[in-house]
Design an enzyme around this catalytic site. Structure first.
Site, PDB file in Angstrom:
ATOM      1  N   PRO A 312       0.681  -0.960  -0.007  1.00  0.00           N
ATOM      2  CA  PRO A 312       0.022  -0.033  -0.026  1.00  0.00           C
ATOM      3  C   PRO A 312       0.899   1.158  -0.234  1.00  0.00           C
ATOM      4  O   PRO A 312       2.007   1.356   0.552  1.00  0.00           O
ATOM      5  CB  PRO A 312      -0.583   0.085   1.109  1.00  0.00           C
ATOM      6  CG  PRO A 312       0.206  -0.785   2.368  1.00  0.00           C
ATOM      7  CD  PRO A 312       0.829  -1.819   1.433  1.00  0.00           C
ATOM      8  N   GLY A 313       0.288   2.263  -0.834  1.00  0.00           N
ATOM      9  CA  GLY A 313       0.966   3.568  -0.749  1.00  0.00           C
ATOM     10  C   GLY A 313       0.128   4.741  -0.488  1.00  0.00           C
ATOM     11  O   GLY A 313       0.045   5.462   0.556  1.00  0.00           O
ATOM     12  N   ARG A 355      -3.079  14.988 -11.011  1.00  0.00           N
ATOM     13  CA  ARG A 355      -3.833  14.105 -11.034  1.00  0.00           C
ATOM     14  C   ARG A 355      -5.279  14.350 -11.776  1.00  0.00           C
ATOM     15  O   ARG A 355      -5.600  13.466 -12.307  1.00  0.00           O
ATOM     16  CB  ARG A 355      -4.318  13.627  -9.787  1.00  0.00           C
ATOM     17  CG  ARG A 355      -3.083  12.844  -9.004  1.00  0.00           C
ATOM     18  CD  ARG A 355      -3.149  12.160  -7.899  1.00  0.00           C
ATOM     19  NE  ARG A 355      -4.160  10.876  -8.171  1.00  0.00           N
ATOM     20  CZ  ARG A 355      -5.313  10.774  -7.780  1.00  0.00           C
ATOM     21  NH1 ARG A 355      -6.155  11.783  -7.194  1.00  0.00           N
ATOM     22  NH2 ARG A 355      -6.023   9.867  -8.246  1.00  0.00           N
ATOM     23  N   CYS A 386      -0.484  27.826 -17.790  1.00  0.00           N
ATOM     24  CA  CYS A 386      -1.003  28.397 -19.324  1.00  0.00           C
ATOM     25  C   CYS A 386      -1.608  26.973 -19.976  1.00  0.00           C
ATOM     26  O   CYS A 386      -1.233  26.719 -21.077  1.00  0.00           O
ATOM     27  CB  CYS A 386       0.193  28.993 -19.991  1.00  0.00           C
ATOM     28  SG  CYS A 386      -0.369  29.900 -21.529  1.00  0.00           S
ATOM     29  N   GLU A 387      -2.697  26.654 -19.223  1.00  0.00           N
ATOM     30  CA  GLU A 387      -3.170  25.583 -19.910  1.00  0.00           C
ATOM     31  C   GLU A 387      -4.965  25.413 -19.252  1.00  0.00           C
ATOM     32  O   GLU A 387      -5.229  25.704 -18.066  1.00  0.00           O
ATOM     33  CB  GLU A 387      -2.845  24.025 -19.143  1.00  0.00           C
ATOM     34  CG  GLU A 387      -1.404  23.781 -19.456  1.00  0.00           C
ATOM     35  CD  GLU A 387      -1.226  23.086 -21.067  1.00  0.00           C
ATOM     36  OE1 GLU A 387      -2.241  22.721 -21.638  1.00  0.00           O
ATOM     37  OE2 GLU A 387      -0.089  23.253 -21.325  1.00  0.00           O
TER      38      GLU A 387
END
Length: 470
Positions: A312-313, A355, A386-387
């Site tokens: 698990p992380g 994400r 700038c997206e």
């Protein structure tokens, strides 16, 4: 409130100041002035002392979750007469301090690059407690792993088997290895997070595993100790794990007829709540269900249950992290004659949380510098890059009086946010601050414009030290 623009799952809150318990660290609360506090430290004090954007990690929460997952799997294994080892998946978030926290809580550590291995070793992690993953480990990385005497290397291709065998043989060492196998189980998650289906870069097909095992066993420098399978990430229920366990135990039994294999590693991928409607199974239920499935498959074949391992992380690091941002602008954008979307721009964005851009990931947010009695208003929290896809929180109800200089907090950002961070648009990466018992300290320093300029070879002399090692 422009509710027509809201996704179907997002309900208007009765109180836009409330903190959903499943999403926030247990220590998160509001003080008498309505200011969010985490680990006993006020968000406003964190902004004043460390600036924004700022990753905040609740050390107590992360340690508690490490203990909880450790106990869940060890108890489930002990009930069935075997043992379980839990490896923290460092790719979720790794720093020297985090490596020390999880190992102090009894976990091992999973790394997947030479850089992660270097952090673990520099932090003083016992190499025997390290598992080394990755689909394209270089010879230099494998040499570092073998020289350090890491506990296991998880091999991912024929080339890597041969490469690792040559490195180990040259040193007169027998390196323990696991074979990564794709069970063919398609996890119910984003396509980029599903890692056990056939058409992807990791591991070997189930049908090819006996041939690969024979190749490993033929190498004097390698010692096959088990099989590994990871079906994906952000998985809420037991069904995929149960089906994968059935297939992997069958392989384990086949390979053990030649020579017993002591370890069966079933990976990780246990999901967490990012919004109030997310409802993952408790880790205790997952652990018991997975181990029970393995035990049943072993019993049906009349074989002993191997020692189990899990990785698990996100489950450990994700809910322990909160990101703080300062609001720069609030802009109404007319979407149609009937609806206007409120865009709240903050001083971070996709460089510190990629994400949403990568997976359409959903997050929550709350005002952190104050509480408010204003009517909840649907907003979209966006970054400074700038997206047009620079979205931090796609849809959230914030108080309608959200304004410039307000402090916002986005919970469940402890996993994969810092790990995926970049300096896109030459925006320096934020600092990481640990909070516990009313105290805060930096565990990863903030990147600066000077740091970015120092790496520009057009501004600084080149040196041999800039050679890429892998």
């Amino acid at each position: 409130m422009n509710a027509s623009l809201a996704p179907a799952w997002l309900a208007v809150p009765r109180d836009a100041n409330d903190l959903a318990p499943a999403v926030w660290p247990h220590s998160a609360c509001r003080d008498a002035d309505g200011v969010l506090t985490i680990g006993g430290v006020a968000a406003t004090a964190l902004r004043d002392d460390f600036g924004t954007p700022l990753y905040v990690v609740d050390e107590g929460e992360l340690r508690a979750r490490a203990r909880r997952v450790r106990d869940a799997f060890q108890d489930a294994a002990a009930t069935r007469g075997t043992e379980a080892r839990v490896y923290y998946a460092g790719k979720a978030f790794l720093s020297a301090e985090v490596a020390r926290w999880v190992t102090e809580e009894g976990l091992n550590l999973d790394v997947c690059t030479g850089g992660e291995l270097a952090v673990a070793l520099a932090a003083g992690v016992d190499p025997v407690r390290i598992g080394f993953h990755g689909n394209n480990k270089s010879r230099v990385e494998l040499e570092a792993a073998v020289d350090a005497r890491v506990g296991t290397v998880i091999v991912d291709s024929v080339t890597e088997v041969e490469r690792l065998a040559a490195v180990a043989a040259a040193r007169g060492i027998r390196q323990p290895v696991l074979i990564r196998v794709n069970s063919g189980v398609h996890a119910e998650t984003h396509d980029f997070l599903a890692t056990a289906h056939e058409d992807q870069k990791f591991g070997f097909a189930l049908a090819d595993a006996p041939e690969i095992a024979a190749l490993v066993r033929a190498q004097p420098g390698l010692m096959l100790v088990g099989v590994h399978c990871h079906i994906g990430s952000q998985i809420f229920g037991i069904d995929g794990f149960r089906e994968s366990a059935a297939r992997i135990v069958a392989l384990h039994a086949e390979l053990s007829e030649i020579d017993p294999l002591p370890i069966l590693n079933l990976g990780g991928g246990f999901g967490i709540a990012y919004t109030s409607v997310d409802d993952p199974d408790p880790i205790e239920a997952l652990a018991d269900g997975i181990v029970a499935a393995v035990a049943a498959q072993c019993a049906a074949r009349g074989i002993p249950i191997p020692r189990l391992a899990f990785e698990p992380g996100r489950y450990i690091a994700g809910p322990a992290g909160v990101t703080l941002y300062e609001v720069g602008t609030v802009k109404p954008v007319r979407v149609s004659d009937e609806a206007t979307r409120i865009y709240v721009s903050v001083d971070g964005g996709m460089s510190d949380n990629a994400r949403h851009a990568l997976y359409d990931a959903q997050y929550s947010a709350r005002l952190a510098s104050r509480s408010s009695t204003a009517e909840p208003t649907l907003t979209r929290i966006v970054g400074r890059h700038c997206e047009s896809g620079d979205i931090v929180v796609d849809a959230e109800y914030l108080p309608g009086d959200v304004a410039e200089d307000d402090l916002l907090a986005v919970p469940a950002t402890g996993a994969y946010c810092y790990s995926l961070a970049s300096s896109y648009n030459h925006v320096p990466r934020p600092a990481v601050v640990a909070v516990r018992d009313g105290r805060a300290r930096v565990i990863v320093h903030r990147e600066t414009i000077a740091d970015l300029l120092a790496r520009d070879a057009g501004l600084t002399p080149t040196s041999e030290g800039n050679r890429c090692l892998y």
